[in-house]
Design a protein around this motif. Sequence first.
Motif, PDB file in Angstrom:
ATOM      1  N   GLU A   6       0.830  -1.199   0.000  1.00 33.22           N
ATOM      2  CA  GLU A   6       0.000   0.000   0.000  1.00 33.22           C
ATOM      3  C   GLU A   6       0.866   1.252   0.000  1.00 33.22           C
ATOM      4  OE1 GLU A   6      -2.084  -2.840   3.036  1.00 33.22           O
ATOM      5  OE2 GLU A   6      -0.037  -2.209   2.502  1.00 33.22           O
ATOM      6  N   TRP A  36     -10.268  -3.295   0.767  1.00 34.42           N
ATOM      7  CA  TRP A  36      -9.625  -2.314   1.650  1.00 34.42           C
ATOM      8  C   TRP A  36     -10.312  -2.378   3.012  1.00 34.42           C
ATOM      9  CZ3 TRP A  36      -5.340   0.569   1.002  1.00 34.42           C
ATOM     10  CH2 TRP A  36      -4.862   0.777  -0.289  1.00 34.42           C
ATOM     11  N   ARG A  38      -9.745  -0.842   7.287  1.00 37.10           N
ATOM     12  CA  ARG A  38      -9.052   0.145   8.101  1.00 37.10           C
ATOM     13  C   ARG A  38      -9.158  -0.239   9.563  1.00 37.10           C
ATOM     14  NH1 ARG A  38     -12.921   5.548   7.511  1.00 37.10           N
ATOM     15  NH2 ARG A  38     -14.700   4.760   8.733  1.00 37.10           N
ATOM     16  N   ARG A  45     -10.561  -4.141  13.096  1.00 33.57           N
ATOM     17  CA  ARG A  45     -10.387  -3.874  11.678  1.00 33.57           C
ATOM     18  C   ARG A  45     -11.760  -3.920  11.000  1.00 33.57           C
ATOM     19  NH1 ARG A  45      -5.199  -6.481   8.914  1.00 33.57           N
ATOM     20  NH2 ARG A  45      -4.433  -5.526  10.835  1.00 33.57           N
ATOM     21  N   VAL A  48     -13.944  -1.567   4.319  1.00 32.99           N
ATOM     22  CA  VAL A  48     -14.180  -0.277   3.677  1.00 32.99           C
ATOM     23  C   VAL A  48     -14.797  -0.478   2.300  1.00 32.99           C
ATOM     24  CG1 VAL A  48     -13.078   1.790   2.748  1.00 32.99           C
ATOM     25  CG2 VAL A  48     -12.284   0.825   4.929  1.00 32.99           C
ATOM     26  N   ASP A  89     -12.070   9.217  10.099  1.00 39.23           N
ATOM     27  CA  ASP A  89     -11.475   8.359   9.085  1.00 39.23           C
ATOM     28  C   ASP A  89     -10.014   8.038   9.401  1.00 39.23           C
ATOM     29  OD1 ASP A  89     -13.248  10.295   6.653  1.00 39.23           O
ATOM     30  OD2 ASP A  89     -13.784   8.292   7.378  1.00 39.23           O
ATOM     31  N   TYR A  93      -4.866   2.004   6.931  1.00 40.79           N
ATOM     32  CA  TYR A  93      -5.641   1.392   5.853  1.00 40.79           C
ATOM     33  C   TYR A  93      -4.828   0.245   5.251  1.00 40.79           C
ATOM     34  CZ  TYR A  93      -9.133   5.073   6.070  1.00 40.79           C
ATOM     35  OH  TYR A  93     -10.151   5.910   6.492  1.00 40.79           O
ATOM     36  N   CYS A  95      -4.841  -3.132   2.439  1.00 38.52           N
ATOM     37  CA  CYS A  95      -5.499  -3.860   1.366  1.00 38.52           C
ATOM     38  C   CYS A  95      -5.225  -5.345   1.566  1.00 38.52           C
ATOM     39  CB  CYS A  95      -5.054  -3.390  -0.010  1.00 38.52           C
ATOM     40  SG  CYS A  95      -3.330  -3.682  -0.445  1.00 38.52           S
TER      41      CYS A  95
END
Length: 122
Positions: A6, A36, A38, A45, A48, A89, A93, A95
């Motif tokens: 990422e 994805w 976050r 976790r 997203v 937010d 993050y 993936c």
Amino acid sequence: QVHLVESGGGFVQTGGSLRLSCAASGRTANSKAIGWFRQAPGKEREFVAAITWTGITYYEDSLMGRFTITRDNAKNTVYLQLNNLKPEDTAVYFCADTSRPVDPEPDEYEYWGQGTQVTVSS
């Protein structure tokens, strides 16, 4: 083995935007989708968005409209556009790759990147 990297995280003010990238390499032939997730400090976790290799997209309902997931198959890269960012937010993050049907549960993803930090100031 699928290797995910990422990039694109950073520090922005409320209302700002970032574009995160997830570059995939290795044995991606069995991959069905990239998701994805976050994780904020002290929280679990959370899902997203996800996109299949055919371009079908899935979003966490509360984030749809601000976040957009896309992919460039020629580059084996998935992007997450984050718009109108809010302090809530703020998170790392990640993936992740799955060879199974898209699912919001992190346990359904076999390979993970190292994460990229997104920090949104108020």
